[in-house]
Design a protein around this motif. Structure first.
Motif, short mmCIF file in Angstrom:
data_model
loop_
_atom_site.label_atom_id
_atom_site.label_comp_id
_atom_site.label_asym_id
_atom_site.label_seq_id
_atom_site.Cartn_x
_atom_site.Cartn_y
_atom_site.Cartn_z
N HIS A 36 0.85 -1.19 0.00
CA HIS A 36 0.00 0.00 0.00
C HIS A 36 0.88 1.24 0.00
CE1 HIS A 36 -3.66 2.29 0.65
NE2 HIS A 36 -2.93 3.06 1.43
N CYS A 37 0.53 2.19 -0.87
CA CYS A 37 1.30 3.43 -1.01
C CYS A 37 0.70 4.52 -0.12
CB CYS A 37 1.29 3.89 -2.47
SG CYS A 37 2.16 5.45 -2.72
N TYR B 297 1.59 -7.28 -7.91
CA TYR B 297 2.54 -8.06 -7.17
C TYR B 297 3.42 -7.11 -6.34
CZ TYR B 297 5.82 -6.66 -10.81
OH TYR B 297 6.59 -5.92 -11.67
N PRO B 298 4.09 -7.64 -5.31
CA PRO B 298 4.91 -6.80 -4.44
C PRO B 298 6.07 -6.13 -5.18
CG PRO B 298 4.48 -8.93 -3.43
CD PRO B 298 3.99 -9.02 -4.84
N ARG B 299 6.16 -4.81 -5.01
CA ARG B 299 7.27 -4.03 -5.54
C ARG B 299 7.73 -3.06 -4.48
NH1 ARG B 299 3.71 -3.10 -10.82
NH2 ARG B 299 2.28 -4.07 -9.40
N GLU B 300 8.96 -2.61 -4.58
CA GLU B 300 9.51 -1.69 -3.59
C GLU B 300 9.10 -0.25 -3.83
OE1 GLU B 300 13.52 -2.47 -2.14
OE2 GLU B 300 13.54 -4.22 -3.46
N PHE B 301 8.38 0.01 -4.93
CA PHE B 301 7.90 1.35 -5.25
C PHE B 301 6.44 1.22 -5.72
CE2 PHE B 301 9.52 -0.59 -9.04
CZ PHE B 301 8.55 -0.31 -9.99
N CYS B 302 5.72 2.31 -5.71
CA CYS B 302 4.34 2.31 -6.15
C CYS B 302 4.29 2.38 -7.68
CB CYS B 302 3.59 3.50 -5.55
SG CYS B 302 1.91 3.67 -6.16
N SER C 229 6.20 6.43 -5.92
CA SER C 229 6.69 6.71 -4.57
C SER C 229 7.34 5.45 -3.98
CB SER C 229 5.52 7.12 -3.67
OG SER C 229 5.93 7.19 -2.32
N GLU C 230 8.31 5.66 -3.13
CA GLU C 230 8.93 4.55 -2.39
C GLU C 230 8.34 4.44 -0.99
OE1 GLU C 230 13.18 4.89 -2.60
OE2 GLU C 230 13.18 4.73 -4.78
N ASP C 231 7.32 5.25 -0.69
CA ASP C 231 6.66 5.24 0.62
C ASP C 231 5.54 4.19 0.61
OD1 ASP C 231 5.86 5.77 3.18
OD2 ASP C 231 5.04 7.77 2.74
#
Length: 135
Positions: free
Chosen positions: A28-29, A38-43, A48-50
């Protein structure tokens, strides 16, 4: 490890650990307030990386499906026929999965489904079936 095993690293480990405990996690961003899979380290919506892990409700609706009658890749060949599907998660994202425990003739676009989990070798994967009744 087989060709079908996911590549589990430090980033994806929470997803797989949660699945082993019967929980579906999504990303969730905090910037745009959208959930993705799927899971990513950014939105993927606003870059955003938050983003953080969030527990999903486990509810979904069937978007589309196909009954697979032949698959030569392990472990899939051992369980043909099976229902490969795309579901719309209640939180918004679409997810590729498998529908289990629903006869082919009962499948309907828009039908309600609920997450379940199946052990696949060294990992546990989310699959979807009919919602459990409350009675």
């Amino acid at each position: 490890m087989t060709a079908a095993d996911p590549d589990i690293d430090a980033f994806t480990r929470p997803y797989w650990d949660a699945a082993a405990e019967g929980q579906l996690l999504l990303r969730h961003c905090a910037t745009c307030d959208r959930t993705h899979h799927y899971p990513r380290e950014f939105c993927p919506h606003c870059w955003s990386e938050d983003v953080r892990w969030e527990r999903a409700s486990g509810r979904a609706t069937l978007y589309t499906w196909s009954v697979v009658h032949r698959n030569d890749l392990p472990p899939f060949g051992e369980r043909v026929p099976y229902v490969a599907a795309v579901v719309d998660l209640a939180e918004g994202p679409r997810m590729m999965t498998e529908v289990v425990g629903v006869p082919e003739g009962d499948l309907r676009i828009g039908m309600e489904l609920e997450v379940a989990f199946r052990a696949e070798g060294k990992v546990t994967v989310p699959v979807f079936g009919r919602p459990r009744s409350d009675g």
